[in-house]
Motif scaffolding. Structure first.
Motif, mmCIF file in Angstrom:
data_model
loop_
_atom_site.group_PDB
_atom_site.id
_atom_site.type_symbol
_atom_site.label_atom_id
_atom_site.label_comp_id
_atom_site.label_asym_id
_atom_site.label_seq_id
_atom_site.Cartn_x
_atom_site.Cartn_y
_atom_site.Cartn_z
ATOM 1 N N ASN A 54 2.451 -50.159 -1.360
ATOM 2 C CA ASN A 54 3.559 -49.863 -0.447
ATOM 3 C C ASN A 54 4.808 -50.661 -0.811
ATOM 4 O O ASN A 54 5.929 -50.133 -0.785
ATOM 5 C CB ASN A 54 3.157 -50.181 0.998
ATOM 6 N N GLU A 79 8.290 -48.930 -2.056
ATOM 7 C CA GLU A 79 9.491 -49.153 -1.248
ATOM 8 C C GLU A 79 10.629 -49.736 -2.073
ATOM 9 O O GLU A 79 11.812 -49.499 -1.779
ATOM 10 C CB GLU A 79 9.167 -50.082 -0.078
ATOM 11 N N GLU A 134 5.475 -43.743 -7.554
ATOM 12 C CA GLU A 134 4.071 -43.877 -7.152
ATOM 13 C C GLU A 134 3.103 -43.400 -8.224
ATOM 14 O O GLU A 134 1.947 -43.834 -8.274
ATOM 15 C CB GLU A 134 3.827 -43.108 -5.855
#
Length: 256
Positions: A160, A164, A169
């Motif tokens: 995460n 962020e 990803e």
């Protein structure tokens, strides 16, 4: 005598302050903390009662058993200092071992608080982020299971955090079952093999931990380099001393 007494007392106070500070500021307690506090207290006691201790040693030296005891204590202290010095050299060297170009980054997990990385883990993630930004073809494995007092796995927290910050990803693989450094690397190796990733790895961990992690990587026949994160100055002495124990355990085959 007064000068020596003053130096020992001052040194004891400084060492106590250095190792007690993490306990109050970061609630950090481990074997490194206990060792540092013990050394600080010992120096204070020696400094305060220096004259009496010197007289006692002189009396011991007048007897054969006493001489053996004094020399044995001195030999043990020298051995401890020598081992710690060698370990320190290995730690420093390991932290500067550069990884190969576009190596597969393996970020070793650390404590997570309420789904957010601890300061130590955040430092590791920032170091990984910098490498991934500079090497666009590199991918990353975030490695760490879920502790009993953590609401998500360390791997999920790291995933995460990097997403962020803007890391694609698709460049991040999660390994969320490991509990130890050995499992971090062993399980990550399986991910590398299963996905055909670059077998040259870059271990991202705290600078003091690179050497021990490298020993495990070598044992697993992994080609590795280091991407070291800097530890908070207040926490470094405690973690450094704890790592001295960890390396010794690793050498003796009783640690991970």
């Amino acid at each position: 005598m007064k000068t020596a007494k003053g130096i020992l007392v001052s040194l004891g106070i400084i060492i106590l302050a250095v190792f007690v500070a993490p306990l109050f500021l970061h609630c950090t307690m481990n074997i490194g903390t206990l060792t540092g506090v013990s050394i600080g207290i010992a120096l204070l006691i020696i400094g305060i009662w220096l004259r009496g201790i010197v007289l006692w040693i002189q009396k011991c030296m007048n007897k054969r058993v006493g001489k053996v005891f004094v020399f044995l204590c001195g030999a043990i202290m020298l051995l401890i200092f020598a081992v710690a010095s060698v370990e320190t050299v290995f730690m420093v060297r390991a932290a500067t071992k550069n990884p190969e170009q576009d190596a597969t980054v393996i970020v070793l997990g650390c404590r997570v608080y309420d789904g957010k990385p601890s300061k130590t883990l955040e430092g590791r993630l920032d170091a990984a982020y910098d490498y991934l930004i500079d090497h666009e073809n590199a991918v990353c494995i975030v490695s760490g299971g879920k502790g009993s007092n953590e609401n998500i796995s360390e791997a999920a927290c790291m995933y995460n955090y990097l997403v962020e910050k803007g890391i694609d990803e698709n460049r991040i693989y999660m390994e969320d079952k490991s509990r130890t450094t050995r499992e971090n690397l062993e399980f990550s190796k399986k991910i590398i093999e299963e996905n055909g990733l670059n077998e040259n790895i870059a271990i991202v961990t705290s600078e003091f931990h690179e050497y021990r992690a490298g020993l495990i990587a070598k044992d697993l026949d992994m080609s590795y380099g280091a991407i070291s994160s800097k530890t908070n100055t207040i926490l470094l002495p405690t973690y450094y001393v704890r790592e001295l124990y960890g390396i010794l355990y690793q050498w003796l085959g009783i640690g991970e």
